[in-house]
Design an enzyme around this catalytic site. Sequence first.
Site, PDB file in Angstrom:
ATOM      1  CE  LYS A 154      12.790   6.436   7.297  1.00  0.00           C
ATOM      2  NZ  LYS A 154      12.593   5.482   6.179  1.00  0.00           N
ATOM      3  CG  ASP A 214      10.337  -9.308   9.093  1.00  0.00           C
ATOM      4  OD1 ASP A 214      10.808  -8.160   8.976  1.00  0.00           O
ATOM      5  OD2 ASP A 214      10.201  -9.867  10.200  1.00  0.00           O
ATOM      6  CG  ASP A 240       4.024  -5.007   2.656  1.00  0.00           C
ATOM      7  OD1 ASP A 240       4.014  -5.151   3.896  1.00  0.00           O
ATOM      8  OD2 ASP A 240       3.849  -3.911   2.095  1.00  0.00           O
ATOM      9  NE  ARG A 281      -0.358  -0.042   4.998  1.00  0.00           N
ATOM     10  CZ  ARG A 281      -0.920  -0.151   6.197  1.00  0.00           C
ATOM     11  NH1 ARG A 281      -2.205  -0.409   6.294  1.00  0.00           N
ATOM     12  NH2 ARG A 281      -0.197  -0.016   7.295  1.00  0.00           N
ATOM     13  CE1 TYR A 283      10.693   7.199  10.334  1.00  0.00           C
ATOM     14  CE2 TYR A 283      11.079   9.571  10.330  1.00  0.00           C
ATOM     15  CZ  TYR A 283      10.659   8.423   9.679  1.00  0.00           C
ATOM     16  OH  TYR A 283      10.205   8.494   8.377  1.00  0.00           O
ATOM     17  CB  THR A 342       1.399   7.070   3.173  1.00  0.00           C
ATOM     18  OG1 THR A 342       1.898   7.363   4.482  1.00  0.00           O
ATOM     19  CG2 THR A 342       2.295   7.710   2.123  1.00  0.00           C
TER      20      THR A 342
END
Length: 262
Positions: free
Chosen positions: A156, A58, A37, A16, A152, A187
């Site tokens: 990144k 995974d 996915d 998705r 996070y 999203t």
Amino acid sequence: MNRLADKVALITGAARGQGASEAELFAAEGARVVVADILDDPGRETARAVGGEYLHLDVSAPADWEQAAAFVRESFGRLDILVNNAGIAPPRPARFDEIDLAAHLRLFDVNVHGAFYGIRAMLPLLELGHGASVINVSSIDGLAGVGSMASYVASKHALTGLTRSIAIDLGPLGIRVNSIHPGIISTPLVQTVGPARIARLQRTVGRQPLGRMGEPQEIAAMALFLASDEASYCTGAQFTVDGGHLAGPYREPPADPDETLD
């Protein structure tokens, strides 16, 4: 059309959102697409919709990557495009010393190690590809600091550094490695963060130069460029798709809908 004719592409996190948009666009441009996915039902549906193959993967599990490499080898014999799109966000903002350690480690397992494992497992197949391209989907948070998002942001930034370093390693093999840095994109991941954070994001994008959230298709368009031969001299680079978020300073939003900005 046919900018990816006869190319084989594997896209992670493709059930998705951005990944699904990339799968749809790549297939429309002639690629044979593997949708990978952990969300099996929507993943299979996306694969059916684009005429591709579905693979449960995974990205944080090296064994899954080895199985994925075996599948691609048996099905196609090579890999031309690897899009490391799968990623996760923290459950909630928190000061760095309040972040749950397990959540911190999980962010690195998916956002950084997932790409590392994938490129390693797929390297022999990428070497057989036609001007192979690796695309790591990072974030604008991989280029700047953000308060209450230390884990996070660090993950990144690590993906950004990984991209640059692996590009140096693989350049002599003719394999290009680049990263995309989306801004605030509409999203499913963003849409499920809760009303308070959605309101905060809306205020943020209202102050950006383009004044809106991005759409998954806009990230897919950048991925298409990097996957295609048009980007044959691009490697080790970072491509922002952020509505001007990092350009700064932000504009002042109008006081009411009828007010215009000069």
